[in-house]
Design a protein around this motif. Sequence first.
Motif, PDB file in Angstrom:
ATOM      1  N   ALA B 290       0.832  -1.210   0.000  1.00 30.04           N
ATOM      2  CA  ALA B 290       0.000   0.000   0.000  1.00 30.04           C
ATOM      3  C   ALA B 290       0.861   1.253   0.000  1.00 30.04           C
ATOM      4  O   ALA B 290       0.623   2.183  -0.783  1.00 30.04           O
ATOM      5  CB  ALA B 290      -0.932  -0.007   1.221  1.00 30.04           C
ATOM      6  N   MET B 291       1.887   1.280   0.844  1.00 27.43           N
ATOM      7  CA  MET B 291       2.746   2.465   0.917  1.00 27.43           C
ATOM      8  C   MET B 291       3.558   2.621  -0.371  1.00 27.43           C
ATOM      9  O   MET B 291       3.813   3.745  -0.817  1.00 27.43           O
ATOM     10  CB  MET B 291       3.673   2.394   2.140  1.00 27.43           C
ATOM     11  N   THR B 292       3.962   1.513  -0.966  1.00 30.59           N
ATOM     12  CA  THR B 292       4.672   1.582  -2.250  1.00 30.59           C
ATOM     13  C   THR B 292       3.774   2.223  -3.308  1.00 30.59           C
ATOM     14  O   THR B 292       4.213   3.098  -4.067  1.00 30.59           O
ATOM     15  CB  THR B 292       5.082   0.164  -2.687  1.00 30.59           C
ATOM     16  N   ALA B 293       2.512   1.813  -3.324  1.00 30.97           N
ATOM     17  CA  ALA B 293       1.563   2.366  -4.294  1.00 30.97           C
ATOM     18  C   ALA B 293       1.361   3.864  -4.068  1.00 30.97           C
ATOM     19  O   ALA B 293       1.325   4.655  -5.021  1.00 30.97           O
ATOM     20  CB  ALA B 293       0.232   1.621  -4.200  1.00 30.97           C
ATOM     21  N   LEU B 294       1.276   4.259  -2.788  1.00 33.09           N
ATOM     22  CA  LEU B 294       1.084   5.691  -2.502  1.00 33.09           C
ATOM     23  C   LEU B 294       2.304   6.508  -2.921  1.00 33.09           C
ATOM     24  O   LEU B 294       2.183   7.662  -3.324  1.00 33.09           O
ATOM     25  CB  LEU B 294       0.765   5.896  -1.010  1.00 33.09           C
ATOM     26  N   VAL B 295       3.505   5.919  -2.831  1.00 37.50           N
ATOM     27  CA  VAL B 295       4.699   6.620  -3.329  1.00 37.50           C
ATOM     28  C   VAL B 295       4.594   6.805  -4.842  1.00 37.50           C
ATOM     29  O   VAL B 295       4.787   7.900  -5.372  1.00 37.50           O
ATOM     30  CB  VAL B 295       5.991   5.841  -2.992  1.00 37.50           C
ATOM     31  N   LEU B 296       4.270   5.734  -5.540  1.00 40.25           N
ATOM     32  CA  LEU B 296       4.309   5.774  -7.009  1.00 40.25           C
ATOM     33  C   LEU B 296       3.273   6.729  -7.607  1.00 40.25           C
ATOM     34  O   LEU B 296       3.553   7.413  -8.582  1.00 40.25           O
ATOM     35  CB  LEU B 296       4.147   4.370  -7.590  1.00 40.25           C
ATOM     36  N   VAL B 297       2.056   6.784  -7.033  1.00 50.03           N
ATOM     37  CA  VAL B 297       1.048   7.709  -7.592  1.00 50.03           C
ATOM     38  C   VAL B 297       1.401   9.166  -7.314  1.00 50.03           C
ATOM     39  O   VAL B 297       0.804  10.060  -7.908  1.00 50.03           O
ATOM     40  CB  VAL B 297      -0.387   7.423  -7.072  1.00 50.03           C
ATOM     41  N   ASN B 298       2.367   9.394  -6.412  1.00 54.15           N
ATOM     42  CA  ASN B 298       2.760  10.769  -6.136  1.00 54.15           C
ATOM     43  C   ASN B 298       3.830  11.302  -7.079  1.00 54.15           C
ATOM     44  O   ASN B 298       4.258  12.449  -6.941  1.00 54.15           O
ATOM     45  CB  ASN B 298       3.192  10.925  -4.677  1.00 54.15           C
ATOM     46  N   TYR B 299       4.288  10.473  -7.994  1.00 57.93           N
ATOM     47  CA  TYR B 299       5.194  10.955  -9.038  1.00 57.93           C
ATOM     48  C   TYR B 299       4.383  11.242 -10.299  1.00 57.93           C
ATOM     49  O   TYR B 299       3.453  10.489 -10.608  1.00 57.93           O
ATOM     50  CB  TYR B 299       6.257   9.914  -9.362  1.00 57.93           C
ATOM     51  N   SER B 300       4.737  12.262 -10.994  1.00 63.47           N
ATOM     52  CA  SER B 300       3.985  12.659 -12.187  1.00 63.47           C
ATOM     53  C   SER B 300       4.209  11.756 -13.386  1.00 63.47           C
ATOM     54  O   SER B 300       3.278  11.380 -14.076  1.00 63.47           O
ATOM     55  CB  SER B 300       4.349  14.101 -12.585  1.00 63.47           C
TER      56      SER B 300
END
Lengths: 301, 301, 301, 301
Positions: B290-300
């Motif tokens: 879940a935290m990995t996914a939240l990191v990735l969606v925060n990159y443009s």
Amino acid sequence: MNVFGEKWTFTSFGESHGAAIGGVLDGVPAGLHIDFDMIRSELERRAGKGMVGVSTRAQHEPDEVEWLSGVLDGVTLGTPIAFIIRNKDARPKDYEYLKHTYRVGHADKVYELKYGIRDYRGGGRASARETAARVVAGSIAKQELAAKGIRIRAELIQVGAETNPAKFADTIAAYQKDGDSIGGIIECRINGLPAGTGEPIFDKLQAHLAFAMMSINACKGFEYGTGFGGVTQPGSEINAISGGISGGISDGTEIVFRCVFKPTPSTPKAGIKGRHDACVATRAVPVVEAMTALVLVNYSA
Amino acid sequence: MNVFGEKWTFTSFGESHGAAIGGVLDGVPAGLHIDFDMIRSELERRAGKGMVGVSTRAQHEPDEVEWLSGVLDGVTLGTPIAFIIRNKDARPKDYEYLKHTYRVGHADKVYELKYGIRDYRGGGRASARETAARVVAGSIAKQELAAKGIRIRAELIQVGAETNPAKFADTIAAYQKDGDSIGGIIECRINGLPAGTGEPIFDKLQAHLAFAMMSINACKGFEYGTGFGGVTQPGSEINAISGGISGGISDGTEIVFRCVFKPTPSTPKAGIKGRHDACVATRAVPVVEAMTALVLVNYSA
Amino acid sequence: MNVFGEKWTFTSFGESHGAAIGGVLDGVPAGLHIDFDMIRSELERRAGKGMVGVSTRAQHEPDEVEWLSGVLDGVTLGTPIAFIIRNKDARPKDYEYLKHTYRVGHADKVYELKYGIRDYRGGGRASARETAARVVAGSIAKQELAAKGIRIRAELIQVGAETNPAKFADTIAAYQKDGDSIGGIIECRINGLPAGTGEPIFDKLQAHLAFAMMSINACKGFEYGTGFGGVTQPGSEINAISGGISGGISDGTEIVFRCVFKPTPSTPKAGIKGRHDACVATRAVPVVEAMTALVLVNYSA
Amino acid sequence: MNVFGEKWTFTSFGESHGAAIGGVLDGVPAGLHIDFDMIRSELERRAGKGMVGVSTRAQHEPDEVEWLSGVLDGVTLGTPIAFIIRNKDARPKDYEYLKHTYRVGHADKVYELKYGIRDYRGGGRASARETAARVVAGSIAKQELAAKGIRIRAELIQVGAETNPAKFADTIAAYQKDGDSIGGIIECRINGLPAGTGEPIFDKLQAHLAFAMMSINACKGFEYGTGFGGVTQPGSEINAISGGISGGISDGTEIVFRCVFKPTPSTPKAGIKGRHDACVATRAVPVVEAMTALVLVNYSA
């Protein structure tokens, strides 16, 4: 992006073979007396002055800081502190042959993918030269922290398989002689930090320390307290080892963390000319301290 | 603070024994079809459904998500998605005896130092229960990433000294029987991430991943690529192992990182009553994803 | 703080009578061809070249930009663009007599209160000289926007009670002759901005424009569309006048806003020596355009 | 985006005709005693209880706050305060006929352009109902400020052309009777704010106040001190009128600012059915105070 921190905001700029590198440090309180000698000394540690296995260039580039703003008569004004270090020894010719070559293990290829353009001169922003600006900013942070009784001390604790500091120089020299390079582990200790620094959920102190360390070139891992080694210890035994942080917040005891630096992939053995270090971890020690200091000044309490 | 990310901004709230825990996810684009079954399934993974060594409470608390805003007829509106999970099974009496006691190795003491007040009920915000909200938000992020062909998969690769997955259940059961607990290592792999994700200096991809992982309770270390083990390998050998990230930016190959979770210190063996897990790492697997996914969606890019 | 924007992050630094002023612009995409002549021309507009009522100093200080990083052969690299303008004509002696004097209506007193130290040399950071760095950064933003067909044009529409542009020069000259100063209103129009720019709740387009304008020295008010004058018009009449923004989001029509600049309080008539403008609004026009451009490049859509 | 502030971070959520609206306020210190009666009273001011020209719905929707986290026995815990207000009186049928219609002067069209989807139910997020969450969060901020001796008081000073408060009710009633609506000007005064609050360059106090006010629906302009009217006054006369802010920083005197609210365009006269106010400015008064409070708690000093 090139901005670190929200309270002490540090902006870093400069390509390694452009006109200059530098930084702007915003948020430093007014009235801090700057010890310029300490900053010079920290830059010499980063340059690897007198160390084994350090590239010729690093030792011979005298990093002279030119202060542009924020300081008057040696005292901070509370306004942004801007500084530059000119790239005197820029020798782009050394890298000319790389213009149409990707260096193995280097970020050149992803840079071109991302930006559609590449400043092939010595790695551009990816160069370790950028860390000199971090050391200047971090030194100011360290001076602020020292005035509050907070001390940060990092040291190399392992080089390759070697854990005896007395043998580090010989180990590095051996790899250098072989045209190769080797990694190392740095341990950093923070003393005097009052209990209560950190935040419980996302902005945990260890999360910010990990972020800062992993932002240093060649750092491949971060651990604190029992770290990876602790995986074999049952809960009944490691109970009392907090590493100085509990629930994301400093508990008033010494904070201890470690980070690992991989060897540079650009070695004569790999067929890459240029000037590179046999063990980048040696010169990373003051960078680890600088980034630690920048983390700590960004917490309010 | 309780806010994560600047593009997909996730705000987490709720004490473990208060009325509810929950979150607000702002920045999710309009038009995403939400798979609620997948979210339920992720929450069951986090609850440890069917796993060995998991506390009774976790298995019996049915985490029912109540959606308050941001979704209409199963489709995101582009407005903030707010959700809550009520704490049905709150049993504060179990913890009443702790009102005037500090639990060893827990954050209770630093909380009281920091806030001057303490919500003694089950650890308050420090409880692992808070991670349920992360899993809900991360599941939405994973659905967005999956639609773009990006897959995240974490798994337990070590429990104590044991590295054979077939023996993990037995190992955990043994510690549980002994009234003790044990740590574990989780490995996470990201596939399908386009080259070019990340930023070269401070906002390196590995720095954001490390930050996110170290923000999870009980995580004591993060490494990627060659990690700590790579310290003994010379540059000439590790050249080609990037771990999927080069110069802070994804290079288009599989990204691999690992993190270590310490055992819970609150065990019967340590004299602490209550309901706790024998190996928190098992239930941390979906939280790592879940935290990995939240990191990735925060990159443009 | 001295940092503006989160996508194109602009950091401004420099005291008006220190070594240099300057800035760092981070987030500019790679591959943008910089038109240096346009930047020079914008700096001349800000310096009031050829304008009535402008202080001697402004007209004679040749603002030469020294580019330190981020640009190679006139093309942006995607790395931070750092630039400085040296303070050649620094004449601290003019202000020496102010060392122990507070200037009426100036920020000197609050600065000393806030920082416990004061850079009395010409207002320090509070000086309008700081806006030169904004103009450089804003010019780069304008070039990026122009390439997308977005045009920003500000102009003075009122000086004192005068609304006939043909008479502005005479009006200003009269106040100057009298040793006095006068305010003005600037109107700014944005054309070509696609519908959909802005955010509905807090980050409304008009909120960011207001923030940017109110951050300019001497600006005392901001309005868009019907503005303050619209208070007397009933809803049935102003229906169709959106000012180009609806619900915080651009609607594809021309955006029109206005801001008012107060006269400088440091005038010979008020007994203040030094070099000051009779109407600061004239030189604020390119600053309004620059800040508008910096707002627009910070939106994604 | 739906997040306001970096120290006291307020996240707002909820569609006007969805399940609930609400918010999360993160950063509130532990130990603050919450006065729930005051919050109820502020919500009644916003609902226009007993006011002329207010839509039936607003007066009859009893805004009951459900507290989800962050408060224990009426005292803040230092953890995020989450709250919701359920939309009891949701009557989506009233708006059903708008499903395929754009309301003139409303944000419906730009929303659909931006998000590709539209929550047609009563304006979705663009509805003024969202301001109820701002009032709850702002009330907590006001209580914190009041404890420090800082008072915020806004009032309506003009309705249409009318500046006599005794005649405001009659003026509004006349527009209401005519099936029309009218705008108004609100003046807000801050007392007790210590000198030194604010930052000199971008984060000027007036810039943050302008940003916060312009983020309120229907606000078309902001001014402080001499404002737009001051354009006709020469520098020699307005010298001493600071409006309480100098160089972006509070100077210790009363701060005075004004903002203008346009009339709602959705009126019977314009052919729009539904429940709307004859003068939205009346109900905006507590919202202006709430946003002012949220600005002030976000400054450190």
